[in-house]
Design a protein around this motif. Structure first.
Motif, mmCIF file in Angstrom:
data_model
loop_
_atom_site.group_PDB
_atom_site.id
_atom_site.type_symbol
_atom_site.label_atom_id
_atom_site.label_comp_id
_atom_site.label_asym_id
_atom_site.label_seq_id
_atom_site.Cartn_x
_atom_site.Cartn_y
_atom_site.Cartn_z
ATOM 1 N N LEU A 114 1.075 -1.253 -0.103
ATOM 2 C CA LEU A 114 -0.127 -0.041 0.123
ATOM 3 C C LEU A 114 1.018 0.864 -0.392
ATOM 4 C CD1 LEU A 114 -2.954 -1.146 2.021
ATOM 5 C CD2 LEU A 114 -2.898 -0.427 0.074
ATOM 6 N N ARG A 115 2.073 1.492 0.945
ATOM 7 C CA ARG A 115 2.804 2.535 0.977
ATOM 8 C C ARG A 115 3.525 2.871 -0.091
ATOM 9 N NH1 ARG A 115 4.648 0.994 7.084
ATOM 10 N NH2 ARG A 115 2.612 2.251 8.008
ATOM 11 N N GLN A 116 3.790 0.872 -1.064
ATOM 12 C CA GLN A 116 4.571 2.202 -2.652
ATOM 13 C C GLN A 116 3.153 1.921 -3.902
ATOM 14 O OE1 GLN A 116 7.718 -0.671 -3.039
ATOM 15 N NE2 GLN A 116 7.957 -1.197 -1.141
ATOM 16 N N GLY A 117 2.091 2.180 -3.251
ATOM 17 C CA GLY A 117 0.879 2.031 -4.015
ATOM 18 C C GLY A 117 0.983 0.703 -5.480
ATOM 19 N N LEU A 118 1.895 -0.084 -4.880
ATOM 20 C CA LEU A 118 1.340 -1.284 -5.353
ATOM 21 C C LEU A 118 -0.239 -1.919 -5.593
ATOM 22 C CD1 LEU A 118 4.738 -2.675 -4.913
ATOM 23 C CD2 LEU A 118 3.872 -1.308 -7.038
ATOM 24 N N THR A 119 -0.683 -2.519 -6.756
ATOM 25 C CA THR A 119 -1.135 -3.756 -6.753
ATOM 26 C C THR A 119 -1.390 -4.892 -6.399
ATOM 27 O OG1 THR A 119 -1.842 -3.722 -9.337
ATOM 28 C CG2 THR A 119 -2.720 -1.877 -8.059
ATOM 29 N N TRP A 120 -1.800 -5.915 -6.084
ATOM 30 C CA TRP A 120 -1.780 -7.254 -6.101
ATOM 31 C C TRP A 120 -1.456 -7.772 -7.238
ATOM 32 C CZ3 TRP A 120 -0.773 -8.709 -1.835
ATOM 33 C CH2 TRP A 120 -1.579 -8.324 -0.765
ATOM 34 N N ALA A 121 -2.183 -7.125 -8.391
ATOM 35 C CA ALA A 121 -2.167 -7.686 -9.753
ATOM 36 C C ALA A 121 -0.110 -7.424 -10.015
ATOM 37 C CB ALA A 121 -2.773 -6.731 -10.936
ATOM 38 N N GLU A 122 0.312 -6.573 -10.152
ATOM 39 C CA GLU A 122 2.091 -5.657 -10.356
ATOM 40 C C GLU A 122 2.463 -7.045 -9.263
ATOM 41 O OE1 GLU A 122 1.648 -1.317 -11.316
ATOM 42 O OE2 GLU A 122 1.142 -1.960 -8.938
ATOM 43 N N LEU A 123 2.141 -7.398 -8.458
ATOM 44 C CA LEU A 123 3.240 -8.105 -7.760
ATOM 45 C C LEU A 123 3.063 -9.392 -8.351
ATOM 46 C CD1 LEU A 123 2.338 -7.797 -4.253
ATOM 47 C CD2 LEU A 123 4.467 -6.985 -5.711
ATOM 48 N N ALA A 124 1.637 -10.173 -8.606
ATOM 49 C CA ALA A 124 1.039 -11.456 -9.373
ATOM 50 C C ALA A 124 2.579 -11.539 -10.990
ATOM 51 C CB ALA A 124 0.039 -11.618 -10.064
ATOM 52 N N ASP A 125 2.533 -10.512 -11.552
ATOM 53 C CA ASP A 125 3.050 -9.945 -12.985
ATOM 54 C C ASP A 125 4.772 -10.448 -12.636
ATOM 55 O OD1 ASP A 125 0.827 -9.109 -14.097
ATOM 56 O OD2 ASP A 125 1.075 -7.465 -14.419
ATOM 57 N N LEU A 126 4.672 -9.738 -10.857
ATOM 58 C CA LEU A 126 6.414 -9.239 -10.993
ATOM 59 C C LEU A 126 6.815 -11.216 -10.622
ATOM 60 C CD1 LEU A 126 8.876 -8.569 -9.795
ATOM 61 C CD2 LEU A 126 7.621 -8.718 -7.453
ATOM 62 N N LEU A 127 5.881 -11.839 -10.033
ATOM 63 C CA LEU A 127 6.017 -12.883 -9.814
ATOM 64 C C LEU A 127 6.008 -14.112 -11.181
ATOM 65 C CD1 LEU A 127 5.127 -13.794 -6.347
ATOM 66 C CD2 LEU A 127 7.327 -12.951 -6.916
ATOM 67 N N GLY A 128 4.810 -14.258 -11.442
ATOM 68 C CA GLY A 128 4.821 -14.415 -13.134
ATOM 69 C C GLY A 128 4.114 -15.548 -12.539
ATOM 70 N N THR A 129 2.581 -15.609 -11.700
ATOM 71 C CA THR A 129 2.158 -16.574 -10.903
ATOM 72 C C THR A 129 0.124 -15.867 -10.857
ATOM 73 O OG1 THR A 129 2.171 -15.453 -8.744
ATOM 74 C CG2 THR A 129 4.121 -17.086 -9.874
ATOM 75 N N PRO A 130 -0.544 -16.625 -11.233
ATOM 76 C CA PRO A 130 -1.853 -16.364 -11.547
ATOM 77 C C PRO A 130 -2.188 -15.457 -10.159
ATOM 78 C CG PRO A 130 -2.396 -18.525 -11.068
ATOM 79 C CD PRO A 130 -0.573 -18.201 -10.837
ATOM 80 N N LEU A 131 -3.233 -14.087 -10.499
ATOM 81 C CA LEU A 131 -3.436 -13.125 -9.265
ATOM 82 C C LEU A 131 -4.150 -13.501 -7.910
ATOM 83 C CD1 LEU A 131 -3.446 -10.308 -8.644
ATOM 84 C CD2 LEU A 131 -6.565 -10.540 -9.780
#
Length: 149
Positions: A19-36
């Protein structure tokens, strides 16, 4: 020796950093290449991550090895009483309470004696526009496992 950070505490740190970095769960899923949905559940403590996954997300979020170590633990899956008090989670429980018997009957009628796997399983969420207000579409896609003697 210090104990391993409990998964629920790691989840709190992860969500705060996200939240503090303004990231979404989708952005973290994209980073990992895993399903949302899998990624979100894993970061909230419901799935173990590989060393590479845990390290990657912790580096991105600026979290230390205590969180990384926690992410790799096997979880105790389920929902605590505090989480069950949440209206969104409670509505899922309510929906299964109301429709669970019907779904069971229909699965047995269509497939025979067995269950839907929650291990060999995919889940997805989508938004569907509707004139009365957008609809939440949740797809549960589990392999049928027949009972065998």
């Amino acid at each position: 020796m210090t104990p391993i950070l409990p998964k629920h505490e790691a989840a709190t740190l992860i969500d705060a950093a996200r939240l503090r970095q303004g990231l979404t769960w989708a952005e973290l899923a994209d980073l990992l290449g895993t399903p949302l949905v899998w990624t979100t559940a894993a970061l909230l403590g419901q799935h173990p991550m590989t060393l590479e996954q845990a390290r990657s997300v912790c580096e991105r979020l600026g979290l230390d090895e205590t969180v990384e170590e926690s992410l790799r633990l096997q979880p105790s899956r389920g929902t605590s009483p505090e989480v069950m008090a949440d209206p969104t989670i409670y509505r899922f429980t309510e929906a299964l309470s109301v429709y669970g018997q019907a779904l069971k009957a229909l699965i047995h009628e269509e497939f025979g004696d067995g269950i839907m796997s929650a291990i060999n399983f995919e889940v997805d969420i989508a938004r569907r526009p509707h004139p009365d207000g957008d609809r939440v579409v949740v797809t549960l896609d589990g392999k049928f496992l027949d009972y065998r003697w």
